[in-house]
Scaffold this motif. Structure first.
Motif, PDB file in Angstrom:
ATOM      1  N   GLY A 104       0.786  -1.227   0.000  1.00 47.92           N
ATOM      2  CA  GLY A 104       0.000   0.000   0.000  1.00 47.92           C
ATOM      3  C   GLY A 104       0.815   1.272   0.000  1.00 47.92           C
ATOM      4  O   GLY A 104       0.325   2.329  -0.405  1.00 47.92           O
ATOM      5  N   ASP A 105       2.088   1.220   0.418  1.00 46.50           N
ATOM      6  CA  ASP A 105       2.914   2.426   0.457  1.00 46.50           C
ATOM      7  C   ASP A 105       3.849   2.539  -0.745  1.00 46.50           C
ATOM      8  O   ASP A 105       4.759   3.359  -0.761  1.00 46.50           O
ATOM      9  CB  ASP A 105       3.732   2.456   1.745  1.00 46.50           C
ATOM     10  N   ALA A 106       3.652   1.704  -1.774  1.00 47.00           N
ATOM     11  CA  ALA A 106       4.517   1.743  -2.959  1.00 47.00           C
ATOM     12  C   ALA A 106       4.249   3.001  -3.773  1.00 47.00           C
ATOM     13  O   ALA A 106       3.143   3.529  -3.803  1.00 47.00           O
ATOM     14  CB  ALA A 106       4.295   0.500  -3.815  1.00 47.00           C
ATOM     15  N   SER A 107       5.318   3.498  -4.448  1.00 44.33           N
ATOM     16  CA  SER A 107       5.205   4.667  -5.325  1.00 44.33           C
ATOM     17  C   SER A 107       5.251   4.204  -6.774  1.00 44.33           C
ATOM     18  O   SER A 107       5.978   3.278  -7.115  1.00 44.33           O
ATOM     19  CB  SER A 107       6.344   5.646  -5.062  1.00 44.33           C
ATOM     20  N   VAL A 108       4.481   4.866  -7.615  1.00 46.05           N
ATOM     21  CA  VAL A 108       4.416   4.516  -9.036  1.00 46.05           C
ATOM     22  C   VAL A 108       4.943   5.691  -9.851  1.00 46.05           C
ATOM     23  O   VAL A 108       4.534   6.835  -9.643  1.00 46.05           O
ATOM     24  CB  VAL A 108       2.975   4.179  -9.467  1.00 46.05           C
ATOM     25  N   GLU A 109       5.864   5.398 -10.772  1.00 46.24           N
ATOM     26  CA  GLU A 109       6.422   6.411 -11.662  1.00 46.24           C
ATOM     27  C   GLU A 109       6.162   5.998 -13.100  1.00 46.24           C
ATOM     28  O   GLU A 109       6.344   4.819 -13.451  1.00 46.24           O
ATOM     29  CB  GLU A 109       7.920   6.572 -11.436  1.00 46.24           C
ATOM     30  N   ILE A 110       5.757   6.949 -13.926  1.00 48.54           N
ATOM     31  CA  ILE A 110       5.550   6.684 -15.347  1.00 48.54           C
ATOM     32  C   ILE A 110       6.293   7.737 -16.154  1.00 48.54           C
ATOM     33  O   ILE A 110       6.380   8.898 -15.750  1.00 48.54           O
ATOM     34  CB  ILE A 110       4.057   6.663 -15.730  1.00 48.54           C
ATOM     35  N   SER A 111       6.866   7.322 -17.284  1.00 47.69           N
ATOM     36  CA  SER A 111       7.558   8.234 -18.203  1.00 47.69           C
ATOM     37  C   SER A 111       6.710   8.361 -19.458  1.00 47.69           C
ATOM     38  O   SER A 111       6.321   7.355 -20.052  1.00 47.69           O
ATOM     39  CB  SER A 111       8.952   7.700 -18.545  1.00 47.69           C
ATOM     40  N   LEU A 112       6.442   9.610 -19.857  1.00 52.95           N
ATOM     41  CA  LEU A 112       5.464   9.873 -20.915  1.00 52.95           C
ATOM     42  C   LEU A 112       6.093  10.568 -22.118  1.00 52.95           C
ATOM     43  O   LEU A 112       7.135  11.225 -22.008  1.00 52.95           O
ATOM     44  CB  LEU A 112       4.343  10.760 -20.361  1.00 52.95           C
ATOM     45  N   VAL A 113       5.415  10.417 -23.269  1.00 47.68           N
ATOM     46  CA  VAL A 113       5.761  11.170 -24.479  1.00 47.68           C
ATOM     47  C   VAL A 113       4.497  11.822 -25.015  1.00 47.68           C
ATOM     48  O   VAL A 113       3.387  11.309 -24.819  1.00 47.68           O
ATOM     49  CB  VAL A 113       6.391  10.270 -25.563  1.00 47.68           C
ATOM     50  N   ALA A 114       4.677  12.942 -25.680  1.00 51.14           N
ATOM     51  CA  ALA A 114       3.544  13.657 -26.248  1.00 51.14           C
ATOM     52  C   ALA A 114       2.907  12.834 -27.360  1.00 51.14           C
ATOM     53  O   ALA A 114       3.567  11.976 -27.969  1.00 51.14           O
ATOM     54  CB  ALA A 114       4.006  15.010 -26.785  1.00 51.14           C
ATOM     55  N   PRO A 115       1.634  13.053 -27.644  1.00 52.74           N
ATOM     56  CA  PRO A 115       0.973  12.298 -28.719  1.00 52.74           C
ATOM     57  C   PRO A 115       1.724  12.423 -30.037  1.00 52.74           C
ATOM     58  O   PRO A 115       2.127  13.515 -30.438  1.00 52.74           O
ATOM     59  CB  PRO A 115      -0.409  12.956 -28.800  1.00 52.74           C
ATOM     60  N   GLY A 116       1.925  11.301 -30.705  1.00 53.48           N
ATOM     61  CA  GLY A 116       2.631  11.293 -31.984  1.00 53.48           C
ATOM     62  C   GLY A 116       4.133  11.221 -31.862  1.00 53.48           C
ATOM     63  O   GLY A 116       4.825  11.162 -32.879  1.00 53.48           O
ATOM     64  N   THR A 117       4.671  11.217 -30.636  1.00 54.02           N
ATOM     65  CA  THR A 117       6.119  11.148 -30.432  1.00 54.02           C
ATOM     66  C   THR A 117       6.511   9.723 -30.082  1.00 54.02           C
ATOM     67  O   THR A 117       5.901   9.113 -29.214  1.00 54.02           O
ATOM     68  CB  THR A 117       6.553  12.093 -29.294  1.00 54.02           C
ATOM     69  N   PRO A 118       7.503   9.152 -30.750  1.00 51.98           N
ATOM     70  CA  PRO A 118       7.916   7.775 -30.424  1.00 51.98           C
ATOM     71  C   PRO A 118       8.613   7.716 -29.075  1.00 51.98           C
ATOM     72  O   PRO A 118       9.196   8.694 -28.618  1.00 51.98           O
ATOM     73  CB  PRO A 118       8.876   7.413 -31.571  1.00 51.98           C
ATOM     74  N   CYS A 119       8.542   6.554 -28.458  1.00 51.70           N
ATOM     75  CA  CYS A 119       9.230   6.354 -27.186  1.00 51.70           C
ATOM     76  C   CYS A 119      10.737   6.245 -27.420  1.00 51.70           C
ATOM     77  O   CYS A 119      11.175   5.684 -28.428  1.00 51.70           O
ATOM     78  CB  CYS A 119       8.732   5.083 -26.498  1.00 51.70           C
ATOM     79  N   PRO A 120      11.554   6.742 -26.495  1.00 50.45           N
ATOM     80  CA  PRO A 120      13.007   6.583 -26.636  1.00 50.45           C
ATOM     81  C   PRO A 120      13.435   5.173 -26.268  1.00 50.45           C
ATOM     82  O   PRO A 120      12.657   4.386 -25.731  1.00 50.45           O
ATOM     83  CB  PRO A 120      13.566   7.616 -25.642  1.00 50.45           C
ATOM     84  N   ALA A 121      14.674   4.866 -26.557  1.00 49.88           N
ATOM     85  CA  ALA A 121      15.206   3.545 -26.200  1.00 49.88           C
ATOM     86  C   ALA A 121      15.328   3.395 -24.692  1.00 49.88           C
ATOM     87  O   ALA A 121      15.222   2.298 -24.158  1.00 49.88           O
ATOM     88  CB  ALA A 121      16.563   3.327 -26.866  1.00 49.88           C
ATOM     89  N   ALA A 122      15.538   4.505 -23.997  1.00 48.14           N
ATOM     90  CA  ALA A 122      15.651   4.484 -22.539  1.00 48.14           C
ATOM     91  C   ALA A 122      15.141   5.808 -22.005  1.00 48.14           C
ATOM     92  O   ALA A 122      15.228   6.845 -22.682  1.00 48.14           O
ATOM     93  CB  ALA A 122      17.099   4.257 -22.114  1.00 48.14           C
ATOM     94  N   ALA A 123      14.591   5.779 -20.812  1.00 55.24           N
ATOM     95  CA  ALA A 123      14.077   6.995 -20.199  1.00 55.24           C
ATOM     96  C   ALA A 123      15.224   7.969 -19.950  1.00 55.24           C
ATOM     97  O   ALA A 123      16.320   7.579 -19.561  1.00 55.24           O
ATOM     98  CB  ALA A 123      13.372   6.667 -18.886  1.00 55.24           C
ATOM     99  N   GLY A 124      14.961   9.250 -20.208  1.00 55.51           N
ATOM    100  CA  GLY A 124      15.983  10.268 -19.997  1.00 55.51           C
ATOM    101  C   GLY A 124      16.821  10.567 -21.218  1.00 55.51           C
ATOM    102  O   GLY A 124      17.778  11.338 -21.137  1.00 55.51           O
ATOM    103  N   ALA A 125      16.490   9.970 -22.377  1.00 54.99           N
ATOM    104  CA  ALA A 125      17.242  10.253 -23.596  1.00 54.99           C
ATOM    105  C   ALA A 125      16.873  11.641 -24.124  1.00 54.99           C
ATOM    106  O   ALA A 125      15.974  12.299 -23.610  1.00 54.99           O
ATOM    107  CB  ALA A 125      16.959   9.181 -24.647  1.00 54.99           C
ATOM    108  N   SER A 126      17.584  12.096 -25.155  1.00 54.98           N
ATOM    109  CA  SER A 126      17.329  13.401 -25.760  1.00 54.98           C
ATOM    110  C   SER A 126      16.591  13.218 -27.080  1.00 54.98           C
ATOM    111  O   SER A 126      17.010  12.412 -27.921  1.00 54.98           O
ATOM    112  CB  SER A 126      18.650  14.143 -25.999  1.00 54.98           C
ATOM    113  N   LEU A 127      15.506  13.948 -27.245  1.00 48.31           N
ATOM    114  CA  LEU A 127      14.756  13.889 -28.496  1.00 48.31           C
ATOM    115  C   LEU A 127      15.482  14.647 -29.593  1.00 48.31           C
ATOM    116  O   LEU A 127      15.465  14.262 -30.755  1.00 48.31           O
ATOM    117  CB  LEU A 127      13.355  14.470 -28.294  1.00 48.31           C
ATOM    118  N   HIS A 128      16.139  15.747 -29.232  1.00 46.28           N
ATOM    119  CA  HIS A 128      16.886  16.570 -30.190  1.00 46.28           C
ATOM    120  C   HIS A 128      18.336  16.664 -29.720  1.00 46.28           C
ATOM    121  O   HIS A 128      18.718  17.645 -29.073  1.00 46.28           O
ATOM    122  CB  HIS A 128      16.276  17.964 -30.309  1.00 46.28           C
ATOM    123  N   PRO A 129      19.153  15.649 -30.015  1.00 48.59           N
ATOM    124  CA  PRO A 129      20.550  15.703 -29.568  1.00 48.59           C
ATOM    125  C   PRO A 129      21.282  16.852 -30.229  1.00 48.59           C
ATOM    126  O   PRO A 129      20.971  17.239 -31.363  1.00 48.59           O
ATOM    127  CB  PRO A 129      21.119  14.351 -30.008  1.00 48.59           C
TER     128      PRO A 129
END
Length: 205
Positions: free
Chosen positions: A106-131
């Motif tokens: 009951g005390d667990a925390s949930v984290e989700i990583s999101l992208v805007a509609p139409g944007t592909p997911c990165p290979a890993a969370a925290g990557a750069s969309l525009h390097p």
């Protein structure tokens, strides 16, 4: 008379033994300790598990988590260089923590990583969309001349002297200057290596 009395005592003892054995059998308890049908079943049960959120919108993910965990879902952008919009209900879930089907408390925390509609997911969370654009390739340095084979010196620029006689030959620069032929360039009449001490192609300069 004594034998008859002894036999009667033996029969009385045997009867007493049988009576005690029957009482002991009747007193044996029937229940959970005996392991029979009256035994109580072991308690069973499992806690809640994490629902699968990847591919859902942020709003759908929060609705799935709410019945399982009371804590609010922590949302963040999957790209390090893309800020999370204030209204990100329609952003898609790329990554989740804990993973789907993981048992949670009951005390667990949930984290989700999101992208805007139409944007592909990165290979890993925290990557750069525009390097950042890569720096221009370094210029290839011009190789220096082989020290064992130096380039010949170029003749120094200067006024071209009047050409001397075709068969002119001077023992030294004094004679060449006296004849008005100095300086003498390589290939001109009167030029000699003995007059060009620095080997720059110009004698008596």
């Amino acid at each position: 008379m004594s034998a008859h009395r002894g036999g009667a005592m033996a029969a009385a003892v045997a009867a007493a033994v049988l009576l005690l054995a029957g009482c002991a059998g009747a007193a044996a308890p029937q229940g959970k300790d005996s392991g029979g049908p009256g035994s109580a079943p072991a308690p069973s049960g499992s806690g809640p598990s994490m629902p699968g959120l990847i591919g859902k919108t942020s709003a759908e993910a929060e609705a799935l988590v709410k019945p399982v965990l009371p804590k609010p879902v922590e949302a963040r952008s999957a790209y390090d260089d893309v800020p999370l919009a204030t209204d990100h209900g329609q952003w898609a879930v790329c990554f989740q923590t804990p993973a789907a089907a993981t048992p949670v408390t009951g005390d667990a925390s949930v984290e989700i990583s999101l992208v805007a509609p139409g944007t592909p997911c990165p290979a890993a969370a925290g990557a750069s969309l525009h390097p950042p654009k890569g720096s221009s390739p370094a210029k290839t340095p011009v190789p220096s001349a082989d020290p064992g084979h130096p380039k010949p010196k170029q003749p120094k620029s200067g006024p071209t002297p009047a050409p001397g006689p075709k068969d002119a030959a001077y023992r030294n620069c004094a004679e060449a200057r006296a004849a008005g032929a100095a300086p003498i360039r390589r290939g001109q009449p009167g030029y000699g290596r003995h007059l060009d001490r620095d080997d720059d192609g110009v004698a008596c300069d």
